[in-house]
Design an enzyme around this catalytic site. Structure first.
Site, PDB file in Angstrom:
ATOM      1  N   ALA A  65      96.003  75.805-134.840  1.00  0.00           N
ATOM      2  CA  ALA A  65      95.319  76.997-135.346  1.00  0.00           C
ATOM      3  C   ALA A  65      96.102  77.478-136.569  1.00  0.00           C
ATOM      4  O   ALA A  65      97.285  77.171-136.724  1.00  0.00           O
ATOM      5  CB  ALA A  65      95.284  78.064-134.267  1.00  0.00           C
ATOM      6  N   GLY A 109      96.430  73.871-131.450  1.00  0.00           N
ATOM      7  CA  GLY A 109      94.968  73.889-131.408  1.00  0.00           C
ATOM      8  C   GLY A 109      94.348  72.557-131.819  1.00  0.00           C
ATOM      9  O   GLY A 109      93.223  72.249-131.419  1.00  0.00           O
ATOM     10  N   GLU A 112      94.382  70.573-128.736  1.00  0.00           N
ATOM     11  CA  GLU A 112      93.391  71.176-127.834  1.00  0.00           C
ATOM     12  C   GLU A 112      91.966  70.816-128.259  1.00  0.00           C
ATOM     13  O   GLU A 112      91.105  70.544-127.421  1.00  0.00           O
ATOM     14  CB  GLU A 112      93.595  72.692-127.788  1.00  0.00           C
ATOM     15  CG  GLU A 112      94.921  73.059-127.125  1.00  0.00           C
ATOM     16  CD  GLU A 112      95.261  74.534-127.249  1.00  0.00           C
ATOM     17  OE1 GLU A 112      95.373  75.033-128.386  1.00  0.00           O
ATOM     18  OE2 GLU A 112      95.433  75.193-126.211  1.00  0.00           O
ATOM     19  N   GLU A 132     103.457  75.501-129.435  1.00  0.00           N
ATOM     20  CA  GLU A 132     103.315  76.963-129.551  1.00  0.00           C
ATOM     21  C   GLU A 132     104.571  77.712-129.118  1.00  0.00           C
ATOM     22  O   GLU A 132     104.853  78.803-129.611  1.00  0.00           O
ATOM     23  CB  GLU A 132     102.113  77.446-128.715  1.00  0.00           C
ATOM     24  CG  GLU A 132     100.753  77.081-129.292  1.00  0.00           C
ATOM     25  CD  GLU A 132     100.246  75.710-128.854  1.00  0.00           C
ATOM     26  OE1 GLU A 132     101.023  74.910-128.288  1.00  0.00           O
ATOM     27  OE2 GLU A 132      99.056  75.444-129.080  1.00  0.00           O
TER      28      GLU A 132
END
Ligand code: HXC
Length: 258
Positions: A65, A109, A112, A132
């Site tokens: 992200a 992300g 993911e 993260e």
């Protein structure tokens, strides 16, 4: 299709989505994920598409992200805007098969996103990770749930708690990826795989995807019952009649996707 952060194109019966934010290693900003959702909407609607491939560059599938966008979020920004749920969940609801063709970094992300797809084909240079923890946060797009289901608790815990990256070979051994492909052949091989799926009966393909996904949503008996009902329903398909007739006639079936 005029997108800024992705390229969406069709190759035969395959919809190909290339994440295209190279300077930021395909960091997944909201606008990119919204474009990805819009492209999935189009491919889902199109009768001419039977399977979808999501890929990035040879250097990065996606490095996570967008940290720059997230860094000043307040709790209310995230909560009221339903961050992640609002835009990212579209992949999960796609009924056509989606293959992630991953080369280079698939982090946070990005990892993911790849795990939301139906399966991952990995280039030999792929690196998977949930780093993260290094940012003082945690995976927020399914990493703590899909990673242990894919590779088991021990490896998922270790990766999420230490931010260790996992290369393609380990990822294949651990069950995170379906296959490893030389980096320069990844896209070609992903498209061949998707085209193969797209040539089969689309409703049968969708029924298989739906049934396998039930394995992760229900207990064994419920899952078996779901599969059995869908299997019974498949006798309504013209493609089932054609597929079995073609076998008996020793010829190739001609599927009409109905
Ligand atoms: C914003 C990013 C980014 C990211 C890379 N960039 N990842 N920008 N968000 N996630 C930017 C860098 O700031 C840099 O910009 C440019 O891309 C190139 O990256 P470099 O670091 O210079 O490249 P390199 O040295 O090759 O290292 C590659 C890398 C590293 C290992 C992938 O960039 C990295 O560690 N990125 C962060 C990975 C990460 O922590 N992902 C998880 C994010 S959190 P400039 O302007 O300097 O050129 C997350 C939360 C998930 O995903 C929760 C919900 C989805």
């Amino acid at each position: 299709m005029g997108y800024e952060f992705i390229i969406a194109e069709t190759r035969g019966r395959v919809g190909l989505i290339t994440l295209n934010r190279p300077k930021q290693m395909n960091a997944l900003c909201d606008a990119l994920v919204r474009e990805l959702s819009a492209a999935l909407d189009d491919f889902e609607k199109s009768e001419a598409i039977g399977a979808i491939v999501i890929t990035g560059s040879q250097k990065a599938f996606a490095a996570g992200a967008d940290i720059t966008a997230m860094r000043d979020f307040s709790y209310m920004d995230a909560y009221k805007n339903d961050y992640i749920t609002r835009d990212w969940e579209r992949i999960k609801t796609c009924r056509k098969p989606v293959i992630a063709a991953v080369a280079g970094y698939a982090l946070g992300g990005g990892c993911e996103l790849a795990m939301m797809c139906d399966f991952i084909l990995a280039a030999d240079n792929a690196q998977f990770g949930q780093p993260e923890i290094k940012l003082g946060t945690l995976p927020g797009a399914g990493g703590t749930q899909r990673l242990p289901r894919a590779i088991g608790k021990a490896k998922a815990m270790e990766m999420c708690l230490t931010a260790r990256m996992m290369g393609a070979e380990e990822a294949e051994r651990a069950g995170l990826v379906a296959r490893i492909i030389p980096t320069d052949k990844l896209l070609e091989e992903a498209l061949i795989t998707a085209e193969k799926i797209a040539a089969f009966s689309l409703p049968a393909v969708m029924m298989i995807k739906e049934s396998i996904n039930r394995a992760f949503e229900s207990g064994l008996n419920e899952g078996l019952l779901f599969e059995r009902r869908v299997f019974h329903a498949s006798f309504v398909l013209e493609d089932q009649k054609e597929g079995m007739a073609a076998f008996a006639d020793k010829r190739k079936p001609v599927f009409k996707h109905q």
